[in-house]
Design a protein around this motif. Sequence first.
Motif, PDB file in Angstrom:
ATOM      1  N   ALA A 274       0.843  -1.203   0.000  1.00 32.43           N
ATOM      2  CA  ALA A 274       0.000   0.000   0.000  1.00 32.43           C
ATOM      3  C   ALA A 274       0.877   1.251   0.000  1.00 32.43           C
ATOM      4  CB  ALA A 274      -0.900  -0.001   1.229  1.00 32.43           C
ATOM      5  N   ARG A 275       0.376   2.302  -0.603  1.00 33.11           N
ATOM      6  CA  ARG A 275       1.082   3.587  -0.616  1.00 33.11           C
ATOM      7  C   ARG A 275       0.719   4.370   0.643  1.00 33.11           C
ATOM      8  NH1 ARG A 275       3.855   4.448  -5.243  1.00 33.11           N
ATOM      9  NH2 ARG A 275       3.205   3.174  -7.006  1.00 33.11           N
ATOM     10  N   LEU A 276       1.726   4.897   1.315  1.00 32.68           N
ATOM     11  CA  LEU A 276       1.525   5.584   2.581  1.00 32.68           C
ATOM     12  C   LEU A 276       0.782   6.907   2.409  1.00 32.68           C
ATOM     13  CD1 LEU A 276       2.023   5.730   5.627  1.00 32.68           C
ATOM     14  CD2 LEU A 276       4.258   6.732   5.128  1.00 32.68           C
ATOM     15  N   PHE A 277       1.134   7.685   1.403  1.00 35.19           N
ATOM     16  CA  PHE A 277       0.563   9.025   1.263  1.00 35.19           C
ATOM     17  C   PHE A 277      -0.748   8.987   0.491  1.00 35.19           C
ATOM     18  CE2 PHE A 277       5.012   9.714   2.225  1.00 35.19           C
ATOM     19  CZ  PHE A 277       4.887  10.571   3.298  1.00 35.19           C
ATOM     20  N   ARG A 278      -1.732   8.385   1.122  1.00 35.71           N
ATOM     21  CA  ARG A 278      -3.101   8.334   0.630  1.00 35.71           C
ATOM     22  C   ARG A 278      -3.998   8.927   1.712  1.00 35.71           C
ATOM     23  NH1 ARG A 278      -0.687   7.859  -3.435  1.00 35.71           N
ATOM     24  NH2 ARG A 278      -0.929   6.226  -5.000  1.00 35.71           N
ATOM     25  N   ASP A 279      -5.271   9.053   1.433  1.00 31.01           N
ATOM     26  CA  ASP A 279      -6.181   9.677   2.390  1.00 31.01           C
ATOM     27  C   ASP A 279      -6.314   8.855   3.668  1.00 31.01           C
ATOM     28  OD1 ASP A 279      -6.630  11.852   0.806  1.00 31.01           O
ATOM     29  OD2 ASP A 279      -8.586  11.201   0.096  1.00 31.01           O
ATOM     30  N   VAL A 280      -6.494   9.580   4.756  1.00 30.91           N
ATOM     31  CA  VAL A 280      -6.759   8.980   6.058  1.00 30.91           C
ATOM     32  C   VAL A 280      -7.995   9.651   6.650  1.00 30.91           C
ATOM     33  CG1 VAL A 280      -4.342   8.380   6.536  1.00 30.91           C
ATOM     34  CG2 VAL A 280      -5.234  10.577   7.325  1.00 30.91           C
TER      35      VAL A 280
ATOM     36  N   ASN B 176     -10.463  14.754  29.338  1.00 27.32           N
ATOM     37  CA  ASN B 176      -9.482  13.673  29.407  1.00 27.32           C
ATOM     38  C   ASN B 176      -9.750  12.626  28.324  1.00 27.32           C
ATOM     39  OD1 ASN B 176      -7.376  12.047  30.334  1.00 27.32           O
ATOM     40  ND2 ASN B 176      -8.636  11.083  31.903  1.00 27.32           N
ATOM     41  N   PRO B 177      -9.759  13.030  27.040  1.00 25.50           N
ATOM     42  CA  PRO B 177     -10.013  12.059  25.977  1.00 25.50           C
ATOM     43  C   PRO B 177      -8.856  11.069  25.869  1.00 25.50           C
ATOM     44  CG  PRO B 177      -9.352  14.146  25.024  1.00 25.50           C
ATOM     45  CD  PRO B 177      -9.488  14.366  26.510  1.00 25.50           C
ATOM     46  N   GLU B 178      -9.149   9.905  25.293  1.00 23.04           N
ATOM     47  CA  GLU B 178      -8.117   8.860  25.211  1.00 23.04           C
ATOM     48  C   GLU B 178      -7.108   9.102  24.098  1.00 23.04           C
ATOM     49  OE1 GLU B 178      -7.532   4.041  25.164  1.00 23.04           O
ATOM     50  OE2 GLU B 178      -9.469   4.825  24.543  1.00 23.04           O
ATOM     51  N   GLY B 179      -7.555   9.521  22.931  1.00 21.40           N
ATOM     52  CA  GLY B 179      -6.640   9.707  21.808  1.00 21.40           C
ATOM     53  C   GLY B 179      -7.379   9.655  20.488  1.00 21.40           C
ATOM     54  N   ILE B 180      -6.663   9.188  19.457  1.00 17.15           N
ATOM     55  CA  ILE B 180      -7.231   9.150  18.111  1.00 17.15           C
ATOM     56  C   ILE B 180      -7.012   7.785  17.479  1.00 17.15           C
ATOM     57  CG2 ILE B 180      -6.987  11.626  17.702  1.00 17.15           C
ATOM     58  CD1 ILE B 180      -4.439  10.985  16.054  1.00 17.15           C
ATOM     59  N   CYS B 181      -7.819   7.499  16.456  1.00 18.64           N
ATOM     60  CA  CYS B 181      -7.623   6.358  15.570  1.00 18.64           C
ATOM     61  C   CYS B 181      -7.437   6.917  14.170  1.00 18.64           C
ATOM     62  CB  CYS B 181      -8.824   5.417  15.591  1.00 18.64           C
ATOM     63  SG  CYS B 181      -8.940   4.449  17.098  1.00 18.64           S
ATOM     64  N   VAL B 182      -6.486   6.351  13.439  1.00 14.00           N
ATOM     65  CA  VAL B 182      -6.191   6.787  12.080  1.00 14.00           C
ATOM     66  C   VAL B 182      -6.514   5.632  11.133  1.00 14.00           C
ATOM     67  CG1 VAL B 182      -4.429   7.675  10.511  1.00 14.00           C
ATOM     68  CG2 VAL B 182      -4.334   8.274  12.949  1.00 14.00           C
ATOM     69  N   PHE B 183      -7.537   5.814  10.295  1.00 16.15           N
ATOM     70  CA  PHE B 183      -7.896   4.812   9.293  1.00 16.15           C
ATOM     71  C   PHE B 183      -7.203   5.176   7.995  1.00 16.15           C
ATOM     72  CE2 PHE B 183     -10.622   3.651   5.662  1.00 16.15           C
ATOM     73  CZ  PHE B 183     -10.565   2.271   5.778  1.00 16.15           C
ATOM     74  N   HIS B 184      -6.343   4.275   7.501  1.00 14.55           N
ATOM     75  CA  HIS B 184      -5.609   4.494   6.259  1.00 14.55           C
ATOM     76  C   HIS B 184      -6.420   3.899   5.109  1.00 14.55           C
ATOM     77  CE1 HIS B 184      -2.402   3.954   3.244  1.00 14.55           C
ATOM     78  NE2 HIS B 184      -1.927   5.062   3.790  1.00 14.55           N
ATOM     79  N   SER B 185      -6.864   4.746   4.173  1.00 16.61           N
ATOM     80  CA  SER B 185      -7.814   4.324   3.144  1.00 16.61           C
ATOM     81  C   SER B 185      -7.271   3.245   2.218  1.00 16.61           C
ATOM     82  CB  SER B 185      -8.267   5.530   2.324  1.00 16.61           C
ATOM     83  OG  SER B 185      -7.172   6.089   1.618  1.00 16.61           O
ATOM     84  N   GLN B 186      -5.986   3.286   1.868  1.00 19.63           N
ATOM     85  CA  GLN B 186      -5.506   2.292   0.921  1.00 19.63           C
ATOM     86  C   GLN B 186      -5.203   0.948   1.582  1.00 19.63           C
ATOM     87  OE1 GLN B 186      -1.820   2.669  -1.433  1.00 19.63           O
ATOM     88  NE2 GLN B 186      -3.158   2.258  -3.194  1.00 19.63           N
ATOM     89  N   SER B 187      -4.617   0.969   2.758  1.00 19.89           N
ATOM     90  CA  SER B 187      -4.288  -0.305   3.417  1.00 19.89           C
ATOM     91  C   SER B 187      -5.482  -0.884   4.174  1.00 19.89           C
ATOM     92  CB  SER B 187      -3.116  -0.127   4.386  1.00 19.89           C
ATOM     93  OG  SER B 187      -3.507   0.626   5.510  1.00 19.89           O
ATOM     94  N   LYS B 188      -6.506  -0.049   4.421  1.00 17.70           N
ATOM     95  CA  LYS B 188      -7.697  -0.450   5.197  1.00 17.70           C
ATOM     96  C   LYS B 188      -7.327  -0.864   6.620  1.00 17.70           C
ATOM     97  CE  LYS B 188     -10.451  -0.207   1.539  1.00 17.70           C
ATOM     98  NZ  LYS B 188     -10.345   1.112   0.976  1.00 17.70           N
ATOM     99  N   ASN B 189      -6.268  -0.271   7.158  1.00 18.19           N
ATOM    100  CA  ASN B 189      -5.846  -0.537   8.531  1.00 18.19           C
ATOM    101  C   ASN B 189      -6.154   0.654   9.418  1.00 18.19           C
ATOM    102  OD1 ASN B 189      -4.592  -3.176   8.448  1.00 18.19           O
ATOM    103  ND2 ASN B 189      -3.048  -2.248   7.144  1.00 18.19           N
TER     104      ASN B 189
END
Length: 195
Positions: A13-19, A165-178
């Motif tokens: 997968a290409r890293l520089f895709r939409d998230v 006191n939020p926990e954090g973030i999740c990053v969905f990578h569109s090309q790898s679907k991770n």
Amino acid sequence: MLEFTFTPWPKTARLFRDVVITEKLDGTNAAIHVADDGRVAAQSRNRLITPDKDNYGFATWVHANAADLAYILGPGLHFGEWWGQGIQRRYGLETKRFSLFNTARWYGAEGESDTPWNRAVQTALRDVVDAVPVLYEGPFSEPAITGTLGILQQKGSHAAPGFMNPEGICVFHSQSKNVFKVTLDHNDAAKWEAA
């Protein structure tokens, strides 16, 4: 004699895709199964659950709202976070909520605000079921990730406004679907080390 089978290297997968960056909620992982015939079931991270063998009341809630959930969600397996009163951070709430991870399905594409799906979510369950808040959509970049995390830390939870006191973030990578997570506390520690 040993037989060999060709196994190709998977596509890279290409890293520089939409998230899509969403708020990571601190509750308990859950999912709702909706069968084609409208039957509904609940699960936790590790097992199917029932009102008799429940997880923070999620199966009881799913069972009580089965018809509405089947209508709103439609057939499939719908993953999300069951959070709020009595679960992990609690967020200062007096109720529990279910937030779906599939933000594209919940919010829809641009210009599709009047779909049957979006009309369905205006039901009485709208205060209890929604999607995790989207904080950023666009090209992958470290500044987008660290900037979004910084704003969350400074301004607090988007899911529960006023909760600082939020926990954090999740990053969905569109090309790898991770999906990758970045937490505000103990980010580099393994789960058993952070406790």
